[in-house]
Design a protein around this motif. Sequence first.
Motif, short mmCIF file in Angstrom:
data_model
loop_
_atom_site.label_atom_id
_atom_site.label_comp_id
_atom_site.label_asym_id
_atom_site.label_seq_id
_atom_site.Cartn_x
_atom_site.Cartn_y
_atom_site.Cartn_z
N LYS A 105 0.87 -1.18 0.00
CA LYS A 105 0.00 0.00 0.00
C LYS A 105 0.90 1.22 0.00
O LYS A 105 1.99 1.20 0.57
CB LYS A 105 -0.91 0.01 1.24
N PRO A 106 0.47 2.30 -0.62
CA PRO A 106 1.35 3.47 -0.72
C PRO A 106 1.64 4.08 0.65
O PRO A 106 0.87 3.94 1.59
CB PRO A 106 0.54 4.45 -1.59
N ILE A 107 2.79 4.74 0.70
CA ILE A 107 3.11 5.49 1.92
C ILE A 107 2.47 6.87 1.75
O ILE A 107 2.85 7.65 0.88
CB ILE A 107 4.63 5.62 2.13
N GLU A 108 1.47 7.13 2.58
CA GLU A 108 0.77 8.42 2.55
C GLU A 108 0.76 8.96 3.96
O GLU A 108 0.40 8.25 4.91
CB GLU A 108 -0.67 8.24 2.05
N GLY A 109 1.18 10.19 4.11
CA GLY A 109 1.27 10.79 5.44
C GLY A 109 2.35 10.13 6.29
O GLY A 109 2.26 10.11 7.51
N GLY A 112 2.80 3.48 5.43
CA GLY A 112 2.36 2.59 4.37
C GLY A 112 2.50 1.14 4.81
O GLY A 112 2.76 0.85 5.99
N ARG A 122 3.72 -2.51 8.77
CA ARG A 122 3.55 -1.08 8.60
C ARG A 122 4.94 -0.46 8.51
O ARG A 122 5.83 -0.81 9.29
CB ARG A 122 2.80 -0.48 9.78
N ASP A 127 6.42 9.90 1.38
CA ASP A 127 5.31 9.45 0.54
C ASP A 127 5.83 8.78 -0.72
O ASP A 127 6.67 9.34 -1.44
CB ASP A 127 4.40 10.63 0.18
N THR A 128 5.34 7.56 -0.97
CA THR A 128 5.79 6.75 -2.09
C THR A 128 4.60 5.97 -2.62
O THR A 128 3.79 5.47 -1.83
CB THR A 128 6.89 5.75 -1.63
N PRO A 129 4.43 5.83 -3.95
CA PRO A 129 3.28 5.10 -4.49
C PRO A 129 3.40 3.58 -4.27
O PRO A 129 4.49 3.04 -4.11
CB PRO A 129 3.33 5.44 -5.99
N GLN A 132 6.15 0.53 -5.60
CA GLN A 132 7.52 1.06 -5.61
C GLN A 132 8.41 0.18 -4.73
O GLN A 132 8.00 -0.30 -3.69
CB GLN A 132 7.51 2.50 -5.07
#
Length: 149
Positions: A105-109, A112, A122, A127-129, A132
């Motif tokens: 899952k993307p790293i958001e905030g 991820g 976790r 932030d990374t899509p 990746q």
Amino acid sequence: MTAILIALGAWNWLIFGLVLMALELLAPGVFLFWLGLAALLVGVLSLLLEPGWQAQILLFGLFAAAAVPLWRRMARGGDVEVHATNPYLNRRTDALVGREFTLEKPIEGGVGMVRIDDTVWRVFGPDTPAGQRVRIVAADGAKLTVAAL
């Protein structure tokens, strides 16, 4: 009491040693094993040398006291050997540092998810899509910090 010790002689110690070792099976803790071994040694020596009951009790005390440092040395030696073959024992996340994985899952905030073997972990980082490749750069307990490749 002394009459019983004299009458049974070495058999007292052999029976006592076997009883202590049997109790070790019921209540494991490795302590009774060494006392049982000391009693068995006194029994064997009593069969061979026929010492007086005072000497038998003294021998039992000496063997029991000698068993404690012997047991500690053996117990410590086993730990060193295990840690030498598996340095990351009880530090599973430390073994992950430097490995590369694909983000589940993307790293958001800053947070991820990444799949490592059969577990989803976790991860924290920039932030990374999703999809990746990332490298684990630090581990602190269950907190894995990653950097994008």
